[in-house]
Design a protein around this motif. Structure first.
Motif, PDB file in Angstrom:
ATOM      1  N   THR A 104      34.868  58.847   7.648  1.00  0.00           N
ATOM      2  CA  THR A 104      33.673  57.999   7.568  1.00  0.00           C
ATOM      3  C   THR A 104      33.874  56.713   8.362  1.00  0.00           C
ATOM      4  OG1 THR A 104      33.234  58.875   5.358  1.00  0.00           O
ATOM      5  CG2 THR A 104      32.081  56.852   5.974  1.00  0.00           C
ATOM      6  N   GLU A 250      35.009  55.873  -5.265  1.00  0.00           N
ATOM      7  CA  GLU A 250      33.650  56.058  -5.774  1.00  0.00           C
ATOM      8  C   GLU A 250      33.326  55.003  -6.828  1.00  0.00           C
ATOM      9  OE1 GLU A 250      30.829  59.601  -7.667  1.00  0.00           O
ATOM     10  OE2 GLU A 250      32.919  60.020  -7.102  1.00  0.00           O
ATOM     11  N   ASN A 272      28.189  55.939   3.775  1.00  0.00           N
ATOM     12  CA  ASN A 272      28.471  57.035   2.852  1.00  0.00           C
ATOM     13  C   ASN A 272      29.302  58.102   3.539  1.00  0.00           C
ATOM     14  OD1 ASN A 272      26.831  55.663   1.082  1.00  0.00           O
ATOM     15  ND2 ASN A 272      25.092  57.052   1.307  1.00  0.00           N
ATOM     16  N   GLN A 278      29.072  56.523  -1.458  1.00  0.00           N
ATOM     17  CA  GLN A 278      29.405  55.267  -0.770  1.00  0.00           C
ATOM     18  C   GLN A 278      30.925  55.172  -0.629  1.00  0.00           C
ATOM     19  OE1 GLN A 278      28.600  51.212  -2.553  1.00  0.00           O
ATOM     20  NE2 GLN A 278      26.765  51.411  -1.275  1.00  0.00           N
ATOM     21  N   ARG A 279      31.414  55.045   0.610  1.00  0.00           N
ATOM     22  CA  ARG A 279      32.826  55.197   0.869  1.00  0.00           C
ATOM     23  C   ARG A 279      33.451  54.066   1.686  1.00  0.00           C
ATOM     24  NH1 ARG A 279      36.168  57.872  -1.878  1.00  0.00           N
ATOM     25  NH2 ARG A 279      34.603  59.529  -2.025  1.00  0.00           N
TER      26      ARG A 279
END
Length: 286
Positions: A104, A250, A272, A278-279
């Motif tokens: 991500t 998380e 995300n 959501q990261r």
């Protein structure tokens, strides 16, 4: 594996898949194929080779590898490597096993800096295998960067990975407790710090709890110790218009954002992962 089985590729994979499924493996057939290819000393595909007879010595090696996987050891640990961002990274017991969630951060970098020719300066705090730094350098051919880790073994592994990926001329690895030994300004700071609350370590899956290094998992009582440390250094690490991208667990996004704002930083946004969780938080100097 029972000796009465014929030592051919098809029979070995079928029997191994059944054993792995019974042991609870998520992808038993894929695991079986990867382990057999490794036992054969190959990285190539086994498709079309089902009738090929395997020498007893290599079948025995496969059996030993299979036993380790059935006992819960991750395939990546058995193979000693993990693919991340389509690049192959050596692992060691000292390094965290890179996960797809961390990609991500690289996706976000590509979005934020569309000019691939930019001569970016990149810092990776807690580099481990070097996967974040080296993946970023592979995307930005004029960029250079520094990977930092407190563990000398991680620094050695990251340096070897840089060399294997032909990136060692643009990547420097240094041993440091976070940014304590780091000098200079950076356009990008990335990090996947430890973020598991100490009380939750024992509830992690055995593949993580037993085989990943504790120092890369344990984030302190609330899981946020590393973010407090990093937040204190970002103001003097980030160049003008620089940005930090930090992975978190998380449900931790708002807590991490509060830490960053308390340190006088600006929260630029979140990203995300592929599961929609959501990261990653994006942070700038105020």
């Amino acid at each position: 594996m029972p000796s009465k089985l014929a030592h051919n590729v098809g029979a070995l994979i079928t029997a191994a898949t059944r054993r792995l499924a019974d042991s609870g493996a998520d992808s038993p057939r894929l695991d079986a194929r990867l382990l057999l290819a490794f036992a054969l000393g190959e990285s190539g595909r086994l498709h079309g080779r089902e009738d090929e007879v395997i020498p007893a010595a290599q079948a025995a090696r496969f059996e030993a590898l299979l036993g380790r996987r059935c006992a819960g050891e991750p395939v990546s640990r058995i193979l000693g490597s993990r693919e991340f961002w389509s690049l192959e990274f050596e692992l060691s017991p000292a390094t965290l096993d890179p996960r797809p969630d961390s990609e991500t951060l690289i996706d976000a970098l590509r979005e934020i800096f569309p000019d691939r020719s930019a001569p970016l300066r990149i810092l990776d705090l807690g580099t481990g295998t070097g996967c974040l730094l080296l993946a970023a350098l592979s995307e930005f051919p004029n960029a250079s960067g520094t990977g930092v880790d407190i563990d000398p073994e991680c620094i050695s592994v990251a340096a070897r990975n840089a060399e294997k990926l032909c990136l060692s001329d643009r990547a420097r690895m240094i041993c440091s407790s976070w940014a304590s030994e780091v000098n200079g300004l950076f356009d990008i700071v990335v990090s996947n710090p430890p973020y598991i609350p100490t009380s939750e370590i024992e509830s992690l899956q055995p593949e993580v709890r037993i085989h990943d290094p504790m120092g890369a998992l344990d984030g302190g009582v609330d899981g946020l110790d590393a973010y407090r440390n990093i937040s204190e250094s970002l103001d003097f690490l980030l160049a003008e218009n620089g940005i930090a991208l930090l992975e978190f667990g998380e449900g931790q996004g708002q807590d991490v954002a509060r830490i960053m704002r308390t340190a006088g930083l600006t929260v630029y946004g979140f990203r995300n992962d592929l599961a929609g969780i959501q990261r990653c938080i994006l942070v700038r100097r105020t």
